[in-house]
Design a protein around this motif. Structure first.
Motif, PDB file in Angstrom:
ATOM      1  N   ILE A 112      -6.981   0.619   0.875  1.00  0.00           N
ATOM      2  CA  ILE A 112      -6.642  -0.582   1.649  1.00  0.00           C
ATOM      3  C   ILE A 112      -5.457  -1.301   1.002  1.00  0.00           C
ATOM      4  N   GLY A 113      -5.485  -1.443  -0.314  1.00  0.00           N
ATOM      5  CA  GLY A 113      -4.375  -2.089  -1.021  1.00  0.00           C
ATOM      6  C   GLY A 113      -3.083  -1.294  -0.925  1.00  0.00           C
ATOM      7  N   LYS A 128      -1.537  -1.825   2.472  1.00  0.00           N
ATOM      8  CA  LYS A 128      -0.867  -3.127   2.559  1.00  0.00           C
ATOM      9  C   LYS A 128       0.476  -3.084   1.825  1.00  0.00           C
ATOM     10  N   ALA A 129       0.518  -2.394   0.678  1.00  0.00           N
ATOM     11  CA  ALA A 129       1.783  -2.252  -0.061  1.00  0.00           C
ATOM     12  C   ALA A 129       2.802  -1.472   0.771  1.00  0.00           C
ATOM     13  N   ARG A 130       2.340  -0.437   1.477  1.00  0.00           N
ATOM     14  CA  ARG A 130       3.247   0.322   2.349  1.00  0.00           C
ATOM     15  C   ARG A 130       3.759  -0.538   3.497  1.00  0.00           C
ATOM     16  N   ALA A 131       2.901  -1.416   4.009  1.00  0.00           N
ATOM     17  CA  ALA A 131       3.339  -2.311   5.086  1.00  0.00           C
ATOM     18  C   ALA A 131       4.471  -3.215   4.594  1.00  0.00           C
ATOM     19  N   LYS A 142      12.611  -8.982  -0.750  1.00  0.00           N
ATOM     20  CA  LYS A 142      12.794  -7.971  -1.796  1.00  0.00           C
ATOM     21  C   LYS A 142      12.471  -8.529  -3.179  1.00  0.00           C
ATOM     22  N   ALA A 143      12.758  -9.803  -3.393  1.00  0.00           N
ATOM     23  CA  ALA A 143      12.532 -10.413  -4.707  1.00  0.00           C
ATOM     24  C   ALA A 143      11.062 -10.365  -5.118  1.00  0.00           C
ATOM     25  N   GLY A 144      10.168 -10.566  -4.183  1.00  0.00           N
ATOM     26  CA  GLY A 144       8.751 -10.558  -4.529  1.00  0.00           C
ATOM     27  C   GLY A 144       8.029  -9.281  -4.152  1.00  0.00           C
ATOM     28  N   ALA A 158       6.093  -7.246  -7.105  1.00  0.00           N
ATOM     29  CA  ALA A 158       4.944  -8.017  -7.593  1.00  0.00           C
ATOM     30  C   ALA A 158       3.825  -8.061  -6.558  1.00  0.00           C
ATOM     31  N   CYS A 159       4.190  -8.224  -5.295  1.00  0.00           N
ATOM     32  CA  CYS A 159       3.174  -8.257  -4.232  1.00  0.00           C
ATOM     33  C   CYS A 159       2.493  -6.901  -4.072  1.00  0.00           C
ATOM     34  N   LYS A 160       3.266  -5.833  -4.182  1.00  0.00           N
ATOM     35  CA  LYS A 160       2.671  -4.495  -4.068  1.00  0.00           C
ATOM     36  C   LYS A 160       1.656  -4.268  -5.191  1.00  0.00           C
ATOM     37  N   ARG A 161       2.026  -4.619  -6.413  1.00  0.00           N
ATOM     38  CA  ARG A 161       1.084  -4.472  -7.542  1.00  0.00           C
ATOM     39  C   ARG A 161      -0.141  -5.347  -7.339  1.00  0.00           C
TER      40      ARG A 161
END
Length: 169
Positions: free
Chosen positions: A16-17, A20-23, A143-145, A148-151
């Motif tokens: 699931i995570g 969301k990172a791919r999205a 792009k800046a975040g 960090a959001c993917k992790r």
């Protein structure tokens, strides 16, 4: 058997995570494709002085994959141009095919739809440039975040899966 269930729960939550990172990555690709599409449209309108139906035909063949549904949707709905205005068609397709954009980027794309095909080529080019500037700024902020959001999404979902698995054991 309990271990197998625990592993399945952790893997499912991790997936699931990852999704969301791919999205988030797909949103990044959409911004870049939209900016590229507007570069092509700007060239067609400013240099060739092409009408909107020709511009849309060029974009259907030259646009990047993430924005092809948007361009195709606008082109397909041009048959209803007498019943609906071009800007209404553009707005509807922006809402339908570009939901991942930020509110500011969506507003910029919709504002561009109000100018395309309505004014002379110079004014349309200026509107495209304004839209591209806003999209570039939104893309840079996204792009800046991004990493960090993917992790964060992957970490939180994996951790949640681990906690659930521990609680059920």
């Amino acid at each position: 058997m309990n271990w197998l269930g625990a592993v399945i729960i952790v893997v499912a939550c991790s997936v699931i995570g990852i999704n969301k990172a791919r999205a988030l990555e797909n949103t990044e690709r959409c911004y870049l494709a939209l900016i590229s599409m507007l570069e092509i449209a700007k060239g067609e309108i400013c240099t060739r002085k092409a009408p909107m139906d020709e511009v849309l035909r060029v974009l259907e063949h030259g646009a990047a994959k993430p924005v092809i549904p948007f361009v195709s949707g606008v082109a397909e709905r041009l048959d209803a141009l007498g019943e609906r205005s071009f800007s209404e068609i553009w707005f509807g397709c922006a809402d339908m095919y570009l939901p991942q954009l930020s509110p500011a980027a969506t507003a910029a794309v919709k504002s561009l739809g109000s100018s395309l095909g309505r004014y002379d080529a110079d004014m349309q080019c200026a509107a495209i440039e304004r839209c591209m500037a806003i999209l570039s700024q939104e893309q840079q902020e996204h792009k800046a975040g991004l990493s960090a959001c993917k992790r964060m999404y992957i970490g939180i979902s994996s951790g949640t899966g681990l906690i659930i698995a521990i609680m059920l054991m």
